[in-house]
Design a protein around this motif. Sequence first.
Motif, PDB file in Angstrom:
ATOM      1  N   UNK A 433     -48.445  11.630  35.387  1.00 34.20           N
ATOM      2  CA  UNK A 433     -47.177  10.981  35.510  1.00 34.20           C
ATOM      3  C   UNK A 433     -47.726   9.514  34.862  1.00 34.20           C
ATOM      4  N   UNK A 434     -48.758   8.856  34.485  1.00 32.13           N
ATOM      5  CA  UNK A 434     -48.994   7.823  33.869  1.00 32.13           C
ATOM      6  C   UNK A 434     -48.514   7.923  32.253  1.00 32.13           C
ATOM      7  N   UNK A 435     -48.918   9.249  31.990  1.00 30.14           N
ATOM      8  CA  UNK A 435     -48.585   9.594  30.654  1.00 30.14           C
ATOM      9  C   UNK A 435     -47.231   9.855  30.230  1.00 30.14           C
ATOM     10  N   UNK A 436     -46.517  10.325  31.354  1.00 27.77           N
ATOM     11  CA  UNK A 436     -45.079  10.778  30.931  1.00 27.77           C
ATOM     12  C   UNK A 436     -44.050  10.289  31.732  1.00 27.77           C
ATOM     13  N   UNK A 437     -44.530   9.376  32.647  1.00 30.51           N
ATOM     14  CA  UNK A 437     -43.526   8.796  33.872  1.00 30.51           C
ATOM     15  C   UNK A 437     -42.865   7.182  33.473  1.00 30.51           C
ATOM     16  N   UNK A 438     -43.402   6.843  32.573  1.00 31.00           N
ATOM     17  CA  UNK A 438     -42.870   5.437  32.288  1.00 31.00           C
ATOM     18  C   UNK A 438     -41.397   5.149  31.906  1.00 31.00           C
ATOM     19  N   UNK A 447     -27.955   1.198  33.728  1.00 34.05           N
ATOM     20  CA  UNK A 447     -28.345   1.508  34.975  1.00 34.05           C
ATOM     21  C   UNK A 447     -27.108   1.987  35.785  1.00 34.05           C
ATOM     22  N   UNK A 448     -27.409   3.070  36.379  1.00 32.50           N
ATOM     23  CA  UNK A 448     -26.255   3.813  37.165  1.00 32.50           C
ATOM     24  C   UNK A 448     -26.487   3.712  38.554  1.00 32.50           C
ATOM     25  N   UNK A 449     -27.546   2.795  38.902  1.00 33.01           N
ATOM     26  CA  UNK A 449     -27.451   2.487  40.334  1.00 33.01           C
ATOM     27  C   UNK A 449     -28.319   3.375  41.165  1.00 33.01           C
ATOM     28  N   UNK A 450     -28.969   4.566  40.682  1.00 36.59           N
ATOM     29  CA  UNK A 450     -29.607   5.676  41.314  1.00 36.59           C
ATOM     30  C   UNK A 450     -31.104   5.258  41.370  1.00 36.59           C
ATOM     31  N   UNK A 451     -31.697   5.496  42.323  1.00 35.31           N
ATOM     32  CA  UNK A 451     -33.161   5.329  42.732  1.00 35.31           C
ATOM     33  C   UNK A 451     -33.915   5.885  41.815  1.00 35.31           C
ATOM     34  N   UNK A 452     -34.984   5.241  41.776  1.00 34.03           N
ATOM     35  CA  UNK A 452     -36.413   5.879  40.597  1.00 34.03           C
ATOM     36  C   UNK A 452     -36.736   7.272  41.702  1.00 34.03           C
ATOM     37  N   UNK A 453     -37.343   8.096  40.783  1.00 34.05           N
ATOM     38  CA  UNK A 453     -38.202   9.053  41.404  1.00 34.05           C
ATOM     39  C   UNK A 453     -39.160   8.780  42.284  1.00 34.05           C
ATOM     40  N   UNK A 454     -39.789   9.723  43.045  1.00 30.27           N
ATOM     41  CA  UNK A 454     -41.108   9.359  43.813  1.00 30.27           C
ATOM     42  C   UNK A 454     -41.884   9.087  43.050  1.00 30.27           C
ATOM     43  N   UNK A 455     -43.033   8.079  43.373  1.00 30.82           N
ATOM     44  CA  UNK A 455     -44.182   7.705  42.652  1.00 30.82           C
ATOM     45  C   UNK A 455     -45.427   8.359  43.346  1.00 30.82           C
ATOM     46  N   UNK A 456     -46.184   8.919  42.518  1.00 28.07           N
ATOM     47  CA  UNK A 456     -47.376   9.392  43.139  1.00 28.07           C
ATOM     48  C   UNK A 456     -48.511   8.107  42.956  1.00 28.07           C
ATOM     49  N   UNK A 462     -45.752  13.948  38.160  1.00 29.37           N
ATOM     50  CA  UNK A 462     -44.774  13.491  37.380  1.00 29.37           C
ATOM     51  C   UNK A 462     -43.555  14.179  37.994  1.00 29.37           C
ATOM     52  N   UNK A 463     -42.259  13.147  38.083  1.00 31.19           N
ATOM     53  CA  UNK A 463     -41.105  13.604  38.597  1.00 31.19           C
ATOM     54  C   UNK A 463     -40.006  13.677  37.376  1.00 31.19           C
ATOM     55  N   UNK A 464     -39.821  14.628  36.738  1.00 30.99           N
ATOM     56  CA  UNK A 464     -38.838  14.559  35.483  1.00 30.99           C
ATOM     57  C   UNK A 464     -37.459  14.172  35.980  1.00 30.99           C
TER      58      UNK A 464
END
Length: 597
Positions: A433-438, A447-456, A462-464
């Motif tokens: 996730x550190x490598x792909x999830x930034x 922004x569309x106001x949606x929440x960010x994906x879960x964070x490990x 990684x949550x695409x």
Amino acid sequence: MSDVEVPVLVVGGGGCGLAASVFLSDLGVRHLLVERRESTSVLPRAHYLNQRTMELFRQHGIADDVYRVSTPTAHMSEVAWRTSLGGDGPVDARELHRMEAFGGGSTAGPYAADSTGPPTNLPQHRLEPLLRGHAERRAPGDLLFHHAMEEFTQDDEGVTARVTDRSTGEVRTVRARYLLGADGGRSVGAALGIPMDGAGGGFTIISVHFSADLSRWWSDSLLMTHIFGTDGEVSVLVTSGPEWGRASREWALHFRVPPKTSAGDLGTEVVTARVRELLKLPDDVDVRVHHVSEYRPEAVVARAFRAGRVFLAGDAAHRQPPAAGGGLNTAIQDVHNLAWKLGAVLAGRAGEALLDTYEAERLPTARRNVGWAMRCLLNYGVLFAGLGIAHGQRAATEESLRELLSDTPMGETRRAVVREVFHTQRIEYQAHDIELGHSYTSDAVLSDGSPPPPRDPMGAVYHPCTRPGHRLPHAWLRHGGARVSTHDLVGDRGGFLLLTGPSGEAWTEAAKKAAEACGVALTVVPVGGGKDAWDHRDAEGAWARVRGIDDDGAVLVRPDQHVAWRARHPGPHPGLDLRAALLRVLGRPDQGPGDRA
């Protein structure tokens, strides 16, 4: 009067500067690169190339050449920790732990699903010549090695720099619209007076590039081994090719300068003896040292990445410990972010405000990466404690290791504890996730106001997603008889991509009008649900799982493969909505109807 005029002057010809040259050339941006060294690096220090970097290399036609000579996944799927390689003492040549790494073993599934290709390993002294070849083919005559930028000034219109040919002493003046400092922090950042915040520099690391046959102690799956000596020191041994696994002929060993030893006193004989001592190699192993270098690990980030018409990237903007292998990767991703923005501004497609988003996006990313590397490094203190290793207390350390490795109930308990402790170091070697999830937050993201994906919190999962600001998820599509990634739909010439659902017909005409109004290239790709009639079919269902829009929605993707904007479904005026989004991203939000910059 200047001797040379170019839109962009790149100062520095290491991995960061050479990548910038390739990206700028592909975007049609003329530039001049100057590098004070005569050649590319002779040191194998930086070596790990993560999946995001390889995605960028794929976009710009470099990845295949890198994969051709770099470490295959099978030979970099594990890392190990040992007391030594050789030796016949009671605690010598003992493996303390082994961990799957870099998408190997049981971690392979997510790595394969989430990107176009695996991470790989190619030491700096092999990567930089490859990048230089690509850069010179794209910009022949515009890469000047053994040339030093001595000083520069800037005004409202551009930058004036004095460049010296170090072979002849000839001095020329270069006039550029913008200057990119990719010089490792040697001159540009200091001249700007931009402070570096952070810590480090308290000790010196020696890096030794040497040849030896270590096959009897190595296994094909290993990329690197950490050596925990009974003197409390830890060193790191990394394969350096040109073959890999047990066949590796070259190695890099990194270790701290021994106590009461000056780095300047470490000549070839002393260094060779130290390599033998740390690894406990027998006399029949020939060790041939090629290069010795030194550096002081830091965890620092510049307070600003831009000052007027000058930008900082790579080590000029941030420096981090080698843990987690993020330094070079962050640098390459810096210039990839900046290159398309420079290209859009210089071509008149974007406003100057777009360039402000470089710092807004990359500085927080650098802080995250530097902080993560520092946490990985500090976690070694936990490993030392678990092993009972005490710095400078050889007898106590050896006794602790004897107990740890003993066939006793306490030895069994301690080994179980050590396994748990070592498992925490997955923050360094399984940091998917550190490598792909930034993700980015800036005026170039809507922004569309949606929440960010879960964070490990351990950085692995990684949550695409297509949430604006995030990297476009990779998904394999079928196009004719070919398998094409969503990433492959974003070209290398600075154009935007609009991905629509199977019922997104309204976006085709909307995109045509918006692109004409904004003066940009915009490719529309409808993705169908697996029917043969669709040009791009989501035959495996991967895109449907991550697209985040309805069947009639759309995702707008920037030239750097990050999502700029999305509409879950079209509103009453999709053309106006898309046009407004493009203008916002391009730094032209106040442009009136029909106006073009």
